[in-house]
Design an enzyme around this catalytic site. Structure first.
Site, short mmCIF file in Angstrom:
data_model
loop_
_atom_site.label_atom_id
_atom_site.label_comp_id
_atom_site.label_asym_id
_atom_site.label_seq_id
_atom_site.Cartn_x
_atom_site.Cartn_y
_atom_site.Cartn_z
N CYS A 101 0.72 -1.13 -0.12
CA CYS A 101 0.03 -0.04 -0.05
C CYS A 101 0.88 1.28 0.06
O CYS A 101 0.22 2.38 0.00
CB CYS A 101 -0.87 -0.03 1.21
SG CYS A 101 -2.00 -1.53 1.26
N HIS A 139 -9.39 2.59 -2.38
CA HIS A 139 -7.82 2.60 -2.25
C HIS A 139 -7.36 1.82 -3.43
O HIS A 139 -7.23 0.73 -3.34
CB HIS A 139 -7.62 1.53 -1.01
CG HIS A 139 -6.28 1.11 -0.46
ND1 HIS A 139 -5.27 2.27 -1.21
CD2 HIS A 139 -5.62 0.42 -0.14
CE1 HIS A 139 -3.98 1.47 -0.67
NE2 HIS A 139 -4.37 0.63 0.01
#
Length: 400
Positions: free
Chosen positions: A88, A344
């Protein structure tokens, strides 16, 4: 001795696509959407860019192997391009490559692009079957909601926080982020919600309900960086500069050793300490103007407030409920809506966070604009609480 990169690199342009279920656009379209805003903002020609970094996580679902999609989509002038991936933290990792290249003198102007196209895969969550043999062996059947639910339970146990109080604080975080996202035309989710809606929502992984979880979306964001001297020659006086950019990966201790109790994110504490030292920040609670943290789940945002040194140990619940991180609080958090409202798209998230800080520092954030921000921090946590990579960036105006 290394002296860090503080004020050695200026951001002269940024762009961000609209995030959401972008059935109308492929990854090339999303990159172009972000790039067109970015290059216009920078005020340079495409031929002035000397190197590029592209961040994408799910390459097979998004753009395929290599960084060729960046070069081809933008028609870059045959300059070196590199594809990066770091869970991430992928978007921030692309920025780190561009920033380090300029700081080292390897090039004068570089671009960092992050992109992810997830919705076309048909998955309701992240479209992955495996991350490789290591995780298949050590973390079978593991899920992100399950892992971060355990973080919340461990935090409550260590701090002796009543679970009902923790849930209310988590609900406050989600309500706050949705209120902020409602003001952002580029956010995926723009509907305000109530605390009762959050508390009444169906359970995903206790204590995480539906509104405690970030969504899945498509998006792209990019930055063009150069030296402060070149930035000033382009008419950008007091430019936005990178004060610090730090990365801390797990080394296996959390996964396999009893010294970690599961109630905090160790790599966040390490990366934050290094970033504050590099940026010259002594008291982050007093000196930071706004923050963008990795709110993949509401409880993650709550826990990392302590890991970043912004709340005292065991004090995050009280700070959240007191409004310390609200839009009108001392340190607004997720003023753009955060992962909660943007979703995301992994490769884009880190650069999307920097984009908001960049706009705020220049007074260009529209309805979201905060009064006279000085320093902003972005935080990405990739992986799970027991095995992850954390990046922390600090951005501010060049002083003097």
């Amino acid at each position: 001795m290394a002296k860090g990169i503080r004020d050695k690199v200026a951001i002269i342009g940024m762009g961000c696509s609209r995030f959401g279920e972008r059935w109308d656009a492929g990854p090339d379209d999303l990159m172009l959407e972000a790039f067109q805003e970015c290059i216009q903002d920078a005020g340079i020609a495409k031929t002035d860019i000397q190197a590029g970094w592209m961040g994408v996580f799910f390459d097979e679902q998004s753009v395929g192997k290599s960084a060729l999609p960046l070069s081809m989509a933008l028609r870059l002038p045959n300059i070196p391009v590199t594809r990066v991936e770091n869970l991430c933290a992928t978007g921030t990792e692309a920025l780190r490559g561009a920033v380090y290249a300029v700081a080292a003198g390897a090039c004068d102007i570089a671009i960092a692009m992050g992109v992810e196209k997830l919705k076309d895969t048909g998955f309701g969550g992240l479209p992955e079957r495996t991350k490789g043999t290591f995780e298949d062996l050590w973390l079978p059947q593991n899920t992100a909601p399950g892992g971060f639910a355990q973080l919340g339970a461990a935090y409550a146990a260590r701090t002796r926080t009543d679970m009902a109080d923790l849930k209310r604080a988590m609900a406050h975080i989600s309500v706050k982020s949705h209120a902020n996202g409602a003001l952002n035309p580029k956010a995926h989710l723009r509907n305000p919600i109530t605390e009762q809606q959050v508390l009444d929502a169906r359970m995903v992984a206790y204590p995480l309900g539906l509104f405690d979880c970030a969504g899945v979306s498509d998006g792209a964001a990019c930055a063009i960086v150069t030296t402060p001297e070149i930035a000033k020659s382009l008419g950008k006086h007091n430019p936005v500069t990178v004060k610090a950019l730090q990365l801390a990966p797990s080394n296996g201790v959390e996964l396999a050793h009893g010294s970690w109790d599961g109630s905090y994110t160790l790599t966040t504490r390490i990366a934050a300490k290094r970033a504050y030292e590099e940026a010259g920040i002594k008291d982050p609670r007093a000196e930071l103007s706004l923050i963008e943290v990795h709110d993949c789940f509401s409880v993650t945002e709550l826990v990392v407030m302590e890991d970043l040194g912004l709340s005292p140990e065991g004090g995050a619940v009280a700070d959240v409920m007191d409004g310390f991180f609200d839009r009108d609080g001392k340190i607004p958090c997720q003023i753009d809506g955060g992962l909660k409202c943007f979703g995301h798209p992994i490769g884009a998230t880190g650069l999307r966070m920097v984009y908001e800080i960049y706009l705020q520092l220049q007074g260009r954030a529209g309805e979201r604009q905060l009064p006279d921000p000085r320093f902003g921090l972005t935080h990405n946590l990739g992986g799970l609480p027991n095995r992850n990579i954390t990046s922390v960036a600090i951005i501010g105006r060049l002083e003097g």
